[in-house]
Design an enzyme around this catalytic site. Sequence first.
Site, PDB file in Angstrom:
ATOM      1  N   ASP A   2       0.814  -1.216   0.000  1.00  0.00           N
ATOM      2  CA  ASP A   2       0.000   0.000   0.000  1.00  0.00           C
ATOM      3  C   ASP A   2       0.847   1.266   0.000  1.00  0.00           C
ATOM      4  O   ASP A   2       1.956   1.275   0.524  1.00  0.00           O
ATOM      5  CB  ASP A   2      -0.895  -0.003   1.252  1.00  0.00           C
ATOM      6  CG  ASP A   2      -2.326   0.322   0.897  1.00  0.00           C
ATOM      7  OD1 ASP A   2      -2.533   1.187   0.027  1.00  0.00           O
ATOM      8  OD2 ASP A   2      -3.221  -0.289   1.488  1.00  0.00           O
ATOM      9  N   ASN A  50      -9.548  -4.123  -7.045  1.00  0.00           N
ATOM     10  CA  ASN A  50      -8.802  -3.040  -7.718  1.00  0.00           C
ATOM     11  C   ASN A  50      -9.259  -2.752  -9.143  1.00  0.00           C
ATOM     12  O   ASN A  50      -8.881  -1.724  -9.720  1.00  0.00           O
ATOM     13  CB  ASN A  50      -7.292  -3.339  -7.738  1.00  0.00           C
ATOM     14  CG  ASN A  50      -6.610  -3.148  -6.393  1.00  0.00           C
ATOM     15  OD1 ASN A  50      -5.610  -3.792  -6.093  1.00  0.00           O
ATOM     16  ND2 ASN A  50      -7.139  -2.253  -5.562  1.00  0.00           N
TER      17      ASN A  50
END
Length: 216
Positions: A2, A50
Amino acid sequence: MDGNGRWAKQRGLPRTAGHTAGEENLAAVVRSAVRLGIDHLTVFGFSTENWVRPRQEVRHILGLHKKLFGRVAELNELNVRVRWIGRPFDDPAARTPRYVQRAIAKAIRDTEANTGMTLTVAFDYGSRTEIAHAVETLRRDGREITVEAIDSALYQPDLPPVDVLVRTSGETRVSNFLLWQAHGAPISFASAAWPDYSSDDLRAAVELARNSPNHR
Ligand code: IPE
Ligand code: MG
């Protein structure tokens, strides 16, 4: 992994530049992991969630995975074996384009003789989807639904339980990553955004794993 977007934003760069830097840092972290004697490194490259990102960003990330899986010479030099976890390509909901499928298959094939670290890349991966898929597979085969049976029906049943889970970029929430496999594992929190995640950060994670009593 991340924090690519935030890393780019801090530098006034487009998010795609953050992903590019993140892919480059993964190559560096793999090197550090090999040096530290880690047997298994599993990274969350792209999740089932995603796909909703802007098309151009998704396309950029897909291209980076092609690049990542294309690092065969480097991985062979490091004696690293590549594997993949994710939604099976023949799943009706799977969205991995052919050229990424081919890159994944080739990287697995071209590194399968390596005997050092196993690098498992999660692509089009979601832990909840994985667990649902395992249960559904067992049900279809008329098997009993037990913990051991679910273990054996995961995408990569050979993957050992997680010894330490890393959260980068100051994130403290749980993500949809290896939820079944990581039960009882300590979490190593790093403030660095993924492109800045360092070998010292990785060493701290390994230390945490070593010093954590086994709760499994
Ligand atoms: C991780 O970085 C890369 C992928 C999820 C593919 P992010 O894109 O999540 O970066 P932030 O969270 O916006 O900083
Ligand atoms: Mg993020």
